[in-house]
Design an enzyme around this catalytic site. Structure first.
Site, PDB file in Angstrom:
ATOM      1  N   ALA A   1       0.788  -1.343   0.035  1.00 30.84           N
ATOM      2  CA  ALA A   1      -0.116  -0.132  -0.077  1.00 30.84           C
ATOM      3  C   ALA A   1       0.796   1.368   0.116  1.00 30.84           C
ATOM      4  O   ALA A   1       2.058   1.219   0.450  1.00 30.84           O
ATOM      5  CB  ALA A   1      -0.973  -0.054   1.319  1.00 30.84           C
TER       6      ALA A   1
ATOM      7  N   GLY B   1       0.025   1.171  -3.207  1.00 28.27           N
ATOM      8  CA  GLY B   1      -0.054   0.672  -4.579  1.00 28.27           C
ATOM      9  C   GLY B   1       0.747   1.364  -5.775  1.00 28.27           C
ATOM     10  O   GLY B   1       0.543   0.786  -7.053  1.00 28.27           O
TER      11      GLY B   1
ATOM     12  N   ASP C   1       0.813  -9.059   8.076  1.00 28.12           N
ATOM     13  CA  ASP C   1       2.226  -8.547   8.590  1.00 28.12           C
ATOM     14  C   ASP C   1       3.088  -9.316   7.494  1.00 28.12           C
ATOM     15  O   ASP C   1       3.343 -10.606   7.639  1.00 28.12           O
ATOM     16  CB  ASP C   1       2.728  -9.047  10.153  1.00 28.12           C
ATOM     17  CG  ASP C   1       3.919  -8.216  10.431  1.00 28.12           C
ATOM     18  OD1 ASP C   1       4.682  -8.255   9.587  1.00 28.12           O
ATOM     19  OD2 ASP C   1       3.893  -7.706  11.497  1.00 28.12           O
TER      20      ASP C   1
ATOM     21  N   ASP D   1       9.926  -3.140  -0.305  1.00 27.44           N
ATOM     22  CA  ASP D   1      10.065  -1.490  -0.009  1.00 27.44           C
ATOM     23  C   ASP D   1       9.481  -1.335   1.241  1.00 27.44           C
ATOM     24  O   ASP D   1       8.389  -0.890   1.460  1.00 27.44           O
ATOM     25  CB  ASP D   1       9.311  -0.862  -1.203  1.00 27.44           C
ATOM     26  CG  ASP D   1       9.596   0.584  -1.048  1.00 27.44           C
ATOM     27  OD1 ASP D   1      10.729   1.224  -1.269  1.00 27.44           O
ATOM     28  OD2 ASP D   1       8.445   1.428  -1.020  1.00 27.44           O
TER      29      ASP D   1
ATOM     30  N   CYS E   1      13.455   4.706   1.704  1.00 32.76           N
ATOM     31  CA  CYS E   1      13.859   6.172   1.342  1.00 32.76           C
ATOM     32  C   CYS E   1      14.307   6.846   2.793  1.00 32.76           C
ATOM     33  O   CYS E   1      13.886   7.800   3.136  1.00 32.76           O
ATOM     34  CB  CYS E   1      12.422   6.738   0.968  1.00 32.76           C
ATOM     35  SG  CYS E   1      10.901   6.552   2.389  1.00 32.76           S
TER      36      CYS E   1
END
Length: 302
Positions: free
Chosen positions: A108, A110, A157, A177, A230
């Site tokens: 999510a 997405g 999870d 990610d 990130c």
């Protein structure tokens, strides 16, 4: 000391780095090839009076210097999707092929899930997992708007991802990610360091290790796992890779990336990491006028 100052030893042009972090981040979009071609989008943006600049390293990305990605009709029709330039790196590196089975471990809302679907020509299967119901709602909305029909959504999870609903079959590839401290988003989230704490960095690194190791376990020998964040923090980047290398049958492999970057670091404060983490890539904001990012490619071994 400001939290960001802790990265001075691993950033080679500190003044340029700080200046870049203080500049606003340009908006960017990705062409959704499930619904339109690059030429379709160019024509549509021209008709809508939207200024756009092509991105040299990726044919499907455009920067919108003066506009928001969601304020035009091509967006509402699913022809384009707002996506940061560096956000397109992980799925590009994973390079899923049509007909394969791919796991998006932290899917999510997405953006990368739909990029994977487009790379696969909406064939095969993308299993998109997230543990946040609110974000799963956005994931479903985006897959529907962009026409990604090969996506199966699971609420769980990622550390405990089960293959049972899918016949126990391992994946060809996995994208990891992970949730992170988001330090690299400082150009669009000005408060990224306001609530920063070392305890949060260390705590979330434990979650990241769990998700990455589960991805390696769930992927076929010879398969590919891409790990990305990130954040600038080695605790969440190289240290997580080092853990996976010690715990699971996998190795870090090199890959080509037409973006200016630096290699992963092998030393941080009192820690030393597996030498192969240098094959990971660190993208700093000053390199390509983007956000900050980290991306590594792993091969699952026997």
């Amino acid at each position: 000391m400001e939290p960001i100052e802790r990265y001075r030893p691993i950033v080679d042009d500190w003044e340029a780095f700080r200046a870049a972090c203080d500049r606003p981040l340009p908006s960017a979009i990705r062409v959704n090839t499930l619904k339109a071609t690059v030429e379709d989008v160019r024509t549509a943006l021209d008709e809508a009076g939207v200024t756009y600049d092509p991105v040299e390293w990726h044919d499907l990305l455009f920067v919108l210097p003066e506009d928001s990605p969601g304020r035009n009709w091509p967006y509402f029709h699913g022809w384009i999707h707002g996506q940061e330039e560096v956000s397109a790196v992980p799925a590009t590196v994973l390079d899923p092929q049509p007909g394969e089975r791919v796991w998006d471990a932290c899917a999510a809302p997405g953006t990368k899930t739909t990029q994977l679907s487009a790379l696969m020509d909406d064939t095969g299967e993308v299993v998109a997992t997230d543990n946040n119901l609110g974000r799963i709602s956005a994931l479903r909305t985006n897959t529907e708007r962009l026409g990604a029909t090969n996506v199966a959504v699971t609420h769980e999870d990622g550390r405990n991802h089960s293959l049972k609903p899918f016949g126990g079959e391992e994946y060809d590839r996995a994208l990891v990610d992970v949730p992170c401290s988001c330090e690299g988003t400082i150009r669009k989230n000005r408060d990224a360091f306001d609530d920063w704490s070392l305890s949060h960095v260390e705590g979330i690194s434990g979650v990241q290790k769990g998700i990455l190791t589960r991805a390696v376990q769930a992927t076929k020998p010879g398969g590919t796992v891409v790990y990305s964040t990130c954040t600038f923090a080695p605790e969440e980047n190289e240290a997580v890779l080092d853990y996976a290398l010690a715990e699971e049958d996998c190795r870090v492999v090199d890959y080509d990336l037409d973006l200016t970057h630096r290699e992963g670091v092998t030393e941080w404060q009192d820690d030393e990491f597996d030498p192969s983490v240098t094959k990971a890539k660190r993208i700093y904001p000053q390199h390509n006028d983007t956000g900050g990012f980290f991306c590594a490619k792993l091969e699952v071994t026997e």
